[in-house]
Design an enzyme around this catalytic site. Structure first.
Site, PDB file in Angstrom:
ATOM      1  N   SER A 175       0.828  -1.199   0.000  1.00 19.94           N
ATOM      2  CA  SER A 175       0.000   0.000   0.000  1.00 19.94           C
ATOM      3  C   SER A 175       0.870   1.259   0.000  1.00 19.94           C
ATOM      4  CB  SER A 175      -0.964  -0.042   1.178  1.00 19.94           C
ATOM      5  OG  SER A 175      -1.907   0.998   1.095  1.00 19.94           O
ATOM      6  N   ASP A 362      -8.687  -5.303  -6.231  1.00 21.50           N
ATOM      7  CA  ASP A 362      -8.442  -4.042  -5.532  1.00 21.50           C
ATOM      8  C   ASP A 362      -8.751  -2.869  -6.457  1.00 21.50           C
ATOM      9  OD1 ASP A 362      -7.484  -1.996  -3.906  1.00 21.50           O
ATOM     10  OD2 ASP A 362      -5.386  -2.369  -4.412  1.00 21.50           O
ATOM     11  N   HIS A 415      -6.410  -5.549  -1.627  1.00 19.30           N
ATOM     12  CA  HIS A 415      -5.421  -4.484  -1.492  1.00 19.30           C
ATOM     13  C   HIS A 415      -4.199  -4.911  -0.689  1.00 19.30           C
ATOM     14  CE1 HIS A 415      -3.918  -0.444  -1.551  1.00 19.30           C
ATOM     15  NE2 HIS A 415      -3.958  -0.331  -0.232  1.00 19.30           N
TER      16      HIS A 415
END
Length: 437
Positions: A175, A362, A415
């Site tokens: 991320s 995602d 994600h």
């Protein structure tokens, strides 16, 4: 530099720095019996006055700690505690998902820990996240500032643990750490040429669904939504024609584009952007999250980490922090790296290996966006697009480039690695050992 000279410099560094010793943790509240792995926790002071105190968890490899890779794990946010990685993504423990009853939440062993084949330092950063704290009021920090602080942390950590200086070293995260990890690799690489620093045996880095250049990447959310049948062909074609690929920094005078983007949001705002197939439940306030929500364990980890017996077991400095927050978004922070692509380019030139993977469900950071910036590096393909398999089933797709960069999708992933930890672990173990996916 000779090994003898390096050793002498290391001795000088040890004698010139006051470095706190870590603490061995053999039992944790919520886990029955002694821990089935070696865990050390501790603090490393950062800066001349060491006002910043970075908290870490260090777990040795199950296989061969003396020779297995050493990795540092950085969660995103910025401000997300590394316990998210340890408990939800790639560590040897997980929280048992049952309704909180006031007692210490239960911990169970996992089957997918990356510590099967690697030594892992889980680091709470920036200061204010997890158990990391400052002796003085927290000052505003930034991407570039954190890179230097983490580099200093690693140098001091290796002074405390010189037996790991020769282990292959990798920087790993997901991320938002997509902004930090490539810059940190570059910083370590530069630091290795300075005579008075302990050399770090840097080999490469791993990133999952990384933010790399958000202004560029967010424009891929609409093509992704169309590919996933979340918006109609007609709306997508109109968006392409009117907005011309710029969907999120729209000229206010382009009323038609703004209206079309509004229609896109009507179709997608109630979808879980971190995983399109998982129910979109409100996890913004973990104290009031429903037990039916996929993210209910986020409440459990906060209950666990805020328990005094847990803090004592982890050797957390008393009074150093108040409430422990899993994802602390109130930290004063400036995002001053606009794009990490130049760092990827420099790291490729310097010959470092890299694994970039994307969960293909995602929306926040679509896999097409990651493919696009990788393509912009302009390296030739040496192993073209193909499925990678687990037990005869397709687990995702992969492609390898001449700059030692491997891209992989995780089929059905989101994600972060928490959505498919078993598959992510197998992918990591193959890559870190030099095997093809």
């Amino acid at each position: 530099m000779s090994l003898i000279l390096k050793f002498m410099l290391l001795i000088l560094l040890v004698s010139s720095h006051h470095v706190r010793s870590g603490s061995i943790v053999k039992f944790l509240p919520g886990f029955k019996g002694p821990l089935p792995f070696e865990l050390e926790t501790g603090y490393i002071g950062i800066g001349e006055e060491e006002n910043v105190q970075f908290f870490y968890y260090f777990i040795k490899s199950d296989k061969n700690p003396q020779e297995d890779p050493l990795i540092i794990w950085l969660n995103g946010g910025p401000g997300c505690s590394c316990l998210s990685g340890l408990f939800f993504e790639n560590g040897p423990l997980a929280l048992k998902n049952k309704v909180y009853n006031g007692s210490v939440p239960s911990l169970v062993s996992t089957t997918y820990s990356w510590t099967k084949t690697a030594n892992i330092i889980f680091l709470d950063q920036p200061v204010g996240s997890g158990f990391s704290y400052s002796k003085t009021p927290i000052e505003r920090t930034s991407d570039t500032s954190e890179v230097k602080k983490i580099h200093e942390f690693l140098q001091k950590w290796l002074i405390k643990h010189p037996q790991f200086l020769s282990n292959p070293f990798y920087v790993v995260g997901d991320s938002y750490s997509g902004m930090i990890v490539p810059a940190l690799v570059h910083e370590i690489s530069k630091g290795n040429y300075i005579c008075c620093n302990p050399p770090i045996n840097l080999q490469g880095y791993v990133l999952g669904n990384p933010i790399t250049h958000i202004e560029f990447e967010q424009n891929f959310r609409i093509p992704y939504a169309h590919g996933m049948s979340l918006i109609s062909d007609e709306l997508y074609e109109s968006l392409k024609r009117i907005c011309k690929g710029n969907y999120f920094s729209v000229d206010p005078s382009n009323k038609k584009c703004l209206k079309l983007v509004e229609e896109y949001h009507k179709c997608t705002d109630n979808i879980n952007s971190h995983h399109t197939l998982i129910a979109n439940c409100d996890d913004s306030n973990t104290q009031h999250i429903s037990p039916d929500c996929y993210y209910y364990p986020y409440h459990l980890v906060e209950c666990w980490a805020n328990n005094e017996s847990v803090r004592e077991a982890l050797h957390v400095d008393k009074g150093s922090i108040g409430e422990w927050i899993r994802d602390h978004r109130g930290i004063p922070y400036k995002s001053d790296i606009r794009s990490s692509i130049p760092y990827h380019m420099n790291n490729s030139i310097n010959g470092y290996r890299s694994l970039i993977f994307s969960g293909d469900h995602d929306i926040t950071m679509p896999f097409q966006a990651t493919q696009a910036w990788i393509k912009s590096l302009n390296y030739s393909i040496i192993d073209d697009w193909r499925p990678w398999m687990i037990k005869g089933q397709i687990a995702g797709y992969t492609r390898t480039y001449s700059n030692k960069m491997t891209f992989a999708t995780v089929k059905g992933g989101g994600h972060t690695a928490e959505y498919l930890p078993e598959e992510s672990s197998i992918m990591f173990q193959r890559w870190i050992s030099g095997q093809p996916l």
